[in-house]
Write a protein that holds these residues in place. Structure first.
Motif, PDB file in Angstrom:
ATOM      1  N   UNK A  93      10.334 -33.863  31.433  1.00 16.94           N
ATOM      2  CA  UNK A  93       9.761 -34.250  30.138  1.00 16.94           C
ATOM      3  C   UNK A  93       9.955 -33.151  29.098  1.00 16.94           C
ATOM      4  N   UNK A  94       9.876 -31.899  29.540  1.00 18.92           N
ATOM      5  CA  UNK A  94      10.053 -30.781  28.611  1.00 18.92           C
ATOM      6  C   UNK A  94      11.523 -30.447  28.393  1.00 18.92           C
ATOM      7  N   UNK A  95      12.403 -31.166  29.088  1.00 13.98           N
ATOM      8  CA  UNK A  95      13.848 -30.938  29.002  1.00 13.98           C
ATOM      9  C   UNK A  95      14.187 -29.472  29.267  1.00 13.98           C
ATOM     10  N   UNK A 127      17.924 -32.188  38.288  1.00 11.26           N
ATOM     11  CA  UNK A 127      18.461 -33.545  38.137  1.00 11.26           C
ATOM     12  C   UNK A 127      19.928 -33.610  38.559  1.00 11.26           C
ATOM     13  N   UNK A 128      20.691 -32.553  38.235  1.00 10.31           N
ATOM     14  CA  UNK A 128      22.079 -32.501  38.696  1.00 10.31           C
ATOM     15  C   UNK A 128      22.151 -32.600  40.219  1.00 10.31           C
ATOM     16  N   UNK A 129      21.255 -31.844  40.900  1.00 10.67           N
ATOM     17  CA  UNK A 129      21.251 -31.848  42.370  1.00 10.67           C
ATOM     18  C   UNK A 129      20.788 -33.187  42.933  1.00 10.67           C
ATOM     19  N   UNK A 148      12.295 -39.919  24.098  1.00 10.81           N
ATOM     20  CA  UNK A 148      11.495 -40.598  25.119  1.00 10.81           C
ATOM     21  C   UNK A 148      12.389 -41.372  26.084  1.00 10.81           C
ATOM     22  N   UNK A 149      13.401 -42.044  25.546  1.00  9.08           N
ATOM     23  CA  UNK A 149      14.302 -42.823  26.396  1.00  9.08           C
ATOM     24  C   UNK A 149      15.028 -41.899  27.377  1.00  9.08           C
ATOM     25  N   UNK A 150      15.499 -40.759  26.886  1.00  8.81           N
ATOM     26  CA  UNK A 150      16.192 -39.801  27.748  1.00  8.81           C
ATOM     27  C   UNK A 150      15.264 -39.269  28.833  1.00  8.81           C
ATOM     28  N   UNK A 200      15.465 -39.682  33.020  1.00  4.87           N
ATOM     29  CA  UNK A 200      15.414 -38.577  33.973  1.00  4.87           C
ATOM     30  C   UNK A 200      14.285 -38.739  34.977  1.00  4.87           C
ATOM     31  N   UNK A 201      13.123 -39.144  34.488  1.00  2.00           N
ATOM     32  CA  UNK A 201      11.958 -39.331  35.365  1.00  2.00           C
ATOM     33  C   UNK A 201      12.254 -40.411  36.410  1.00  2.00           C
TER      34      UNK A 201
END
Lengths: 341, 341
Positions: A23-25, A33-35, A124-126, A130-131
């Motif tokens: 959420x905090x990017x 996320x890559x892993x 938010x969409x991004x 990710x979530x």
């Protein structure tokens, strides 16, 4: 040290921390996320959308309970992501984790996360993307993505989900009809919730009428004809289910009493099977990833450009713009030619 | 030949054609906007937003009629821009120009334009900005910007408008309350429409309660105290209007009968005067132009980058992404390093 490993091992605390990083990017979130990404693609993503007052939250709640207490087969791991794009200011979770918790508390097979917009809908969409990827990699088999509001946010959610439920309820305002026209086109399953209320037939009839407008194929009319006039007598000559075209079924529910939930879950499962069989699932996955790629590209391009241009140049362009000496488009041309020189 | 000149001279046909060019983001439209921009900044931009069923369209209609038939002073030139972000698919104007036309037909001092989203919310916001600028330059003194839906779109509209009306109506669904919490913070004037319906006091009380939460200053409570308990007796010691803080008034209307419209117009005019006096108007203009500049920059950066990278490189990255060989973030890194080399 990345949270990816503990998340894959089922550590819920690590998962919660990772979702905050996403959420905090943050850089850690991006690397995790890559892993995790190669481990995604196994969950069934179910979007739930509809106007205020339709009882979305109760419905999501009871669907989750149902998946946890399946009459046959093992319980499914369920995650709920509640997205509230209408709340850019409070930053809090209006949808109320605590309300849900009464029914789902203490069940480690359920994970609930509320997300509120922080400024931009794009952000938010991004973050939601990710979530959902992290939850997918963490082994949740069913991910319910709920959104409040009526508009572009729903369309974005639909792009994210494999199966999108659009919730209606009897007796909501006058121009609900107008909104439905757009929203209806993203529906895979239509739900008339609060079906014990007066006006349920009117709502259902209106939805059927709109479905006919949205899917004006002979197939549909055949289906309607069969359902309402001749029972199943026609089905010997005309196949009940066209292998290619999915006609959104209309399911009645009374979510707060759990009524209609098993039937709804069945319709959801049927849709999932349908998109698997027809290749639509692969197509949706591809279009989803493409849209995520484009969003990330946009965001990265802006960040990179920002690093090449001085604050002074930007402020000067804005100053000239505010004095109406140059137009917005001229300010952009000025900044972009300056930024690269 | 640019349409800017005939538009400035009051040619309505040229204006309609220009608005289409702006919606299509054509080169002609961009150039005309460059020419028109120095002539903008004179209109009062009024945003009108609220949930479905609140009667926004009727209210906008009757406000426009009021401005056309002012009891004193010359009629104002009025433009209505009806934005429908919930309708990305139909591409049509659900808000119904024809319905309005019955009352406003044949009046050349009123110009009505409906806009539907064409894919992205960002694109719609940019197009709306351009359309409003063109109407402003064309000499419309009042521009009513109406939007359907509840969410980020409203916030974007609020950024565009000088004065934002948030419309409520008695007796709409359960979790309207939740949505209002976010929307309320963009309201300059609150309207309880359909005020002849049962429950109007409940709605108004709920709004007052939320206002107190949103503006927890002693000033507010003083105002409330005065309004409801002691009449005007307190106003000799405590100034009725704080010169800095604007407390959104709550106006009751029955729009379809025209009731409460003159009082609403008065509250709108008062707010406009307030933001002029306090410098808030200048601040809003600046923040509006800044956000437009940022949006245009983002769009231009993407367009420029697209021209530097081959379709093959993009397709290859997407292919690897779909096979989950690379993550979305890794695909972006790959494309961005390739695109500049």
């Amino acid at each position: 040290m990345s949270l990816a490993h503990p998340v894959l091992e089922g550590n819920r605390l690590a998962l919660a921390r990772l979702l905050t990083q996403i959420e905090n990017d943050s850089e850690e979130g991006r690397e995790a996320l890559n892993e995790l990404f190669p481990h995604t693609g196994r969950a069934h993503l179910i979007g739930v959308t509809g106007a205020p007052g339709t009882g979305k939250s109760s419905l999501v709640n009871h669907l989750a309970l149902y998946y946890r207490r399946l009459p046959r087969g093992p319980a499914r791991q369920v995650a709920i992501v509640a997205v509230d794009p209408s709340s850019p200011f409070t930053g809090g979770a209006i949808l109320g984790d605590r309300v849900r918790m009464r029914d789902l508390a203490g069940d480690s097979g359920v994970f609930i996360r509320s997300m509120a917009s922080r400024g931009s809908l794009g952000g938010l969409a991004l973050a939601t993307t990710g979530v959902v990827q992290a939850l997918d990699a963490a082994g949740f088999e069913i991910i319910l993505i709920e959104t409040v509001g009526a508009g572009q946010a729903e369309v974005d959610i639909a792009r994210l989900a494999h199966t999108t439920l659009v919730i209606e309820a009897p007796g909501l305002g006058d121009d609900i009809q107008a909104i439905k026209a757009g929203i209806l086109e993203i529906a895979d399953v239509l739900v008339v919730n609060k079906a014990d209320r007066p006006g349920v037939e009117i709502t259902e009839r209106a939805l059927r009428g709109m479905l006919q407008l949205a899917h004006p194929t002979p197939h549909i009319f055949r289906n309607h004809y069969r359902d309402h006039t001749l029972g199943d007598t026609l089905s010997e000559n005309t196949p009940a289910t066209d292998p290619i075209i999915w006609v959104p079924p209309i399911q009645r529910t009374i979510a707060i009493e759990g009524q209609g939930i098993p039937e709804l879950a069945k319709a959801i499962a049927k849709h999932y099977q349908h998109i698997k069989n027809t290749g639509e699932l692969r197509r949706r996955e591809r279009s989803r990833l493409r849209s995520e790629l484009d969003n990330l590209l946009r965001e990265s391009l802006v960040a990179r450009w920002r690093a090449t241009v001085s604050q002074e140049a930007y402020d000067q362009a804005l100053h000239n713009l505010v004095r109406r000496e140059i137009s917005p488009r001229q300010a952009v041309d000025q900044l972009l030619s300056g930024g690269l020189s």
